[in-house]
Design a protein around this motif. Sequence first.
Motif, PDB file in Angstrom:
ATOM      1  N   TYR A 140      45.627  48.898 -40.335  1.00 18.64           N
ATOM      2  CA  TYR A 140      45.333  49.350 -41.552  1.00 18.64           C
ATOM      3  C   TYR A 140      46.174  50.115 -42.443  1.00 18.64           C
ATOM      4  CZ  TYR A 140      40.585  47.409 -40.423  1.00 18.64           C
ATOM      5  OH  TYR A 140      39.737  46.636 -39.955  1.00 18.64           O
ATOM      6  N   PRO A 141      47.403  49.423 -42.523  1.00 19.30           N
ATOM      7  CA  PRO A 141      48.432  50.225 -43.398  1.00 19.30           C
ATOM      8  C   PRO A 141      48.209  50.916 -44.652  1.00 19.30           C
ATOM      9  CG  PRO A 141      48.895  47.741 -43.442  1.00 19.30           C
ATOM     10  CD  PRO A 141      47.925  48.019 -42.479  1.00 19.30           C
ATOM     11  N   GLU A 142      46.971  50.304 -45.378  1.00 21.87           N
ATOM     12  CA  GLU A 142      46.731  50.856 -46.743  1.00 21.87           C
ATOM     13  C   GLU A 142      45.974  52.315 -46.468  1.00 21.87           C
ATOM     14  OE1 GLU A 142      45.346  48.274 -45.014  1.00 21.87           O
ATOM     15  OE2 GLU A 142      43.206  48.014 -45.456  1.00 21.87           O
ATOM     16  N   PHE A 143      45.492  52.508 -45.215  1.00 21.82           N
ATOM     17  CA  PHE A 143      45.045  53.746 -44.863  1.00 21.82           C
ATOM     18  C   PHE A 143      46.269  54.685 -44.634  1.00 21.82           C
ATOM     19  CE2 PHE A 143      43.457  56.964 -41.382  1.00 21.82           C
ATOM     20  CZ  PHE A 143      42.880  57.576 -42.279  1.00 21.82           C
ATOM     21  N   LYS A 144      46.401  55.823 -45.243  1.00 20.69           N
ATOM     22  CA  LYS A 144      47.460  56.550 -44.947  1.00 20.69           C
ATOM     23  C   LYS A 144      47.285  57.870 -44.143  1.00 20.69           C
ATOM     24  CE  LYS A 144      50.703  54.380 -47.788  1.00 20.69           C
ATOM     25  NZ  LYS A 144      50.062  53.083 -48.003  1.00 20.69           N
ATOM     26  N   GLY A 145      45.942  58.022 -44.105  1.00 21.62           N
ATOM     27  CA  GLY A 145      45.486  59.563 -43.479  1.00 21.62           C
ATOM     28  C   GLY A 145      45.726  59.491 -42.056  1.00 21.62           C
ATOM     29  N   LYS A 146      44.971  60.568 -41.352  1.00 24.86           N
ATOM     30  CA  LYS A 146      45.130  60.824 -39.997  1.00 24.86           C
ATOM     31  C   LYS A 146      43.765  60.187 -39.211  1.00 24.86           C
ATOM     32  CE  LYS A 146      47.661  65.161 -40.368  1.00 24.86           C
ATOM     33  NZ  LYS A 146      48.759  64.896 -39.439  1.00 24.86           N
ATOM     34  N   VAL A 147      43.970  60.095 -37.823  1.00 21.61           N
ATOM     35  CA  VAL A 147      42.599  59.818 -37.378  1.00 21.61           C
ATOM     36  C   VAL A 147      42.509  60.727 -36.134  1.00 21.61           C
ATOM     37  CG1 VAL A 147      41.624  58.107 -35.637  1.00 21.61           C
ATOM     38  CG2 VAL A 147      42.774  57.302 -37.574  1.00 21.61           C
ATOM     39  N   PHE A 148      41.315  61.461 -36.253  1.00 21.22           N
ATOM     40  CA  PHE A 148      41.059  62.532 -35.238  1.00 21.22           C
ATOM     41  C   PHE A 148      40.295  61.792 -33.927  1.00 21.22           C
ATOM     42  CE2 PHE A 148      40.803  65.335 -39.098  1.00 21.22           C
ATOM     43  CZ  PHE A 148      42.132  65.556 -39.110  1.00 21.22           C
TER      44      PHE A 148
END
Length: 570
Positions: free
Chosen positions: A384-392
């Motif tokens: 999902y390149p449109e999502f720029k955030g982090k994953v925890f």
Amino acid sequence: MTHDDDLFRSIFRDSPIGMALVDDAGTFIALNDAFARILGRESADVVGAHYSTYTHPDDLQRDREMMTAVASGSMPYYQAQKRLLHHNGDTVWTRVTVSDVAHDAASGRHTCIIQIEDVTEVRRTKELLEHRAQYDHLTGLPNRSRLVELLTAALSRTGNTAPVAVLFIDIDHFKLINDSFGHEAGDDAIIEVARRIRDSVRPTDVVARLGGDEFVVVLDAILTENAAQGLLAVITDAVQEPLVVGGHEVRVTISTGIALADVGLGAEGLVRRADLAMFAAKQAGRAGSEVFREDLHAKALSRLSVEAELRLAIAEGQLRVHYQPVVDLGTREVVAYEALVRWQHPTRGLLMPQDFIDVCEAANLVIELGRLVLLDACGLIASYPEFKGKVFVNVSTRQIGSANLTRVVASALDATGVSPDRLGLEITETGMLAATPAEHSDLARLTAMGIDLLIDDFGTGYSSLSSVLQNPVAGLKLAREFTLRLGDRSTGDRISTAMASLTTSLDMYGIIEGIETEAQYSIARKHGWSYGQGFLFGHSLPIEELLADAKPDHELADSALTLPGSSALT
Ligand code: C2E
Ligand code: CA
Ligand code: CA
């Protein structure tokens, strides 16, 4: 003087066994040193005294009858355990043999010989062993086998018609105390909890320790479930008072199962019912109690079967990862997702971590589970390149150190081509303590790679802040139990405010968990929290569903997760 007389004298004198001659009135004629030693007296002082002077009062009656029988010639000898009185007041257990040795035909008088062996030590050892077999050495409370005896007796007294209730008590998160303060401090905590439970019940109630942090209370003469609940409330209040462990003040909570006696149900069965109910109380979120119901039997899977099923589940890909948004409290935009594992069980439906994570930890399956979740999380970032955030991603303490989390993370990043700065690892306070050099270097290497470490459930452990922060920590998540106390104008508010400002001054990002209402949301903002998570902003869902129904208030941020007052982290 014959040779036989000489021989008898020397045996009498030198024998390690106490020997004495008494006349048929019971008066000492002679005694050897061994006998005198057992009494703690000089032979000369004893000669002329009556044997009853040195006999324990409780043994006198029987002794008198036996001696009379021997001295009158109607019984050749007798043997018994007998208590003698030592000069210093102690009771000495002996094995005594009294026999008729000489009969003077002219006077018709008998002389008896008494032989005694000190068996106090033997008896003490035996008593100790018996005690050990029935009582818990740490707390002195009855152990499981003694409990079963006592409960069986209680059940038969009431004819099984009712009034016995069993409470099965388990301390919540006890492992945390052991891990944080060491086993000795853990033992002290157990002793104190045992004392508090004992002091909260009536003298006729039984308190037993089954081992570990498990206790069973047998409440005698309890007519209703309500009465049992009432007594349980007294116990709970006492146990949950602050406790000093390893020099720190801590509070423990307990989960309790209640079971009432039932016709035809034995002690073991009753304890098992209470245990099942306790397990249900744990599942319901701990710090509470449950009463046994028939359907718990069906619900509760044994640990072993869960473990076997879990191995299969991991192998067959039944684990799913759902994602819950973390939002910027200022804009409500999504800045990150937390990966939360689920188990799509073939017959029981979607299972939550609380149903299987503990078993996973115990069976060391959590390492493999962690690897799968990390892969899924990196897969999300890659797809999902449109999502720029982090994953925890949540990490269990067992994954750190010897299990080489750095290698596991590096290979997940490699396999998906994801940059390390997109990943955050949520670690509990205990995990952050990095007790061993291997754990410490594992965490240091992860930080060096550019991965964020976050303290999860902050405030629920017992660690000091400085020890938790010995590793470079990027963020901190305030545990939901504090969110529940927001607006109390008391400790809840004070802790929240203090933690929010602490994260700012330490240059960490602070995330407040479990925001469910607009009221909590606005208080959290007032306290200075920058980020939040909770049902108000979104539940955890498969990522396709989350991204498909991105509502206006569920927008993805362009620049995700910024340090307070500094530039974007992505
Ligand atoms: P956690 O890390 O504290 O995760 C947050 C839990 O709170 C999640 O429960 C989440 O669904 C729930 N939650 C989030 N917002 C709210 C809210 O507003 N209200 C309420 N009542 N609850 C909320 P979940 O998914 O059941 O996870 C429970 C725990 O299982 C997690 O607690 C975490 O410790 C553990 N866990 C989850 N996934 C993993 C994993 O992949 N690996 C490991 N080792 N542990 C995991
Ligand atoms: Ca977490
Ligand atoms: Ca948490």
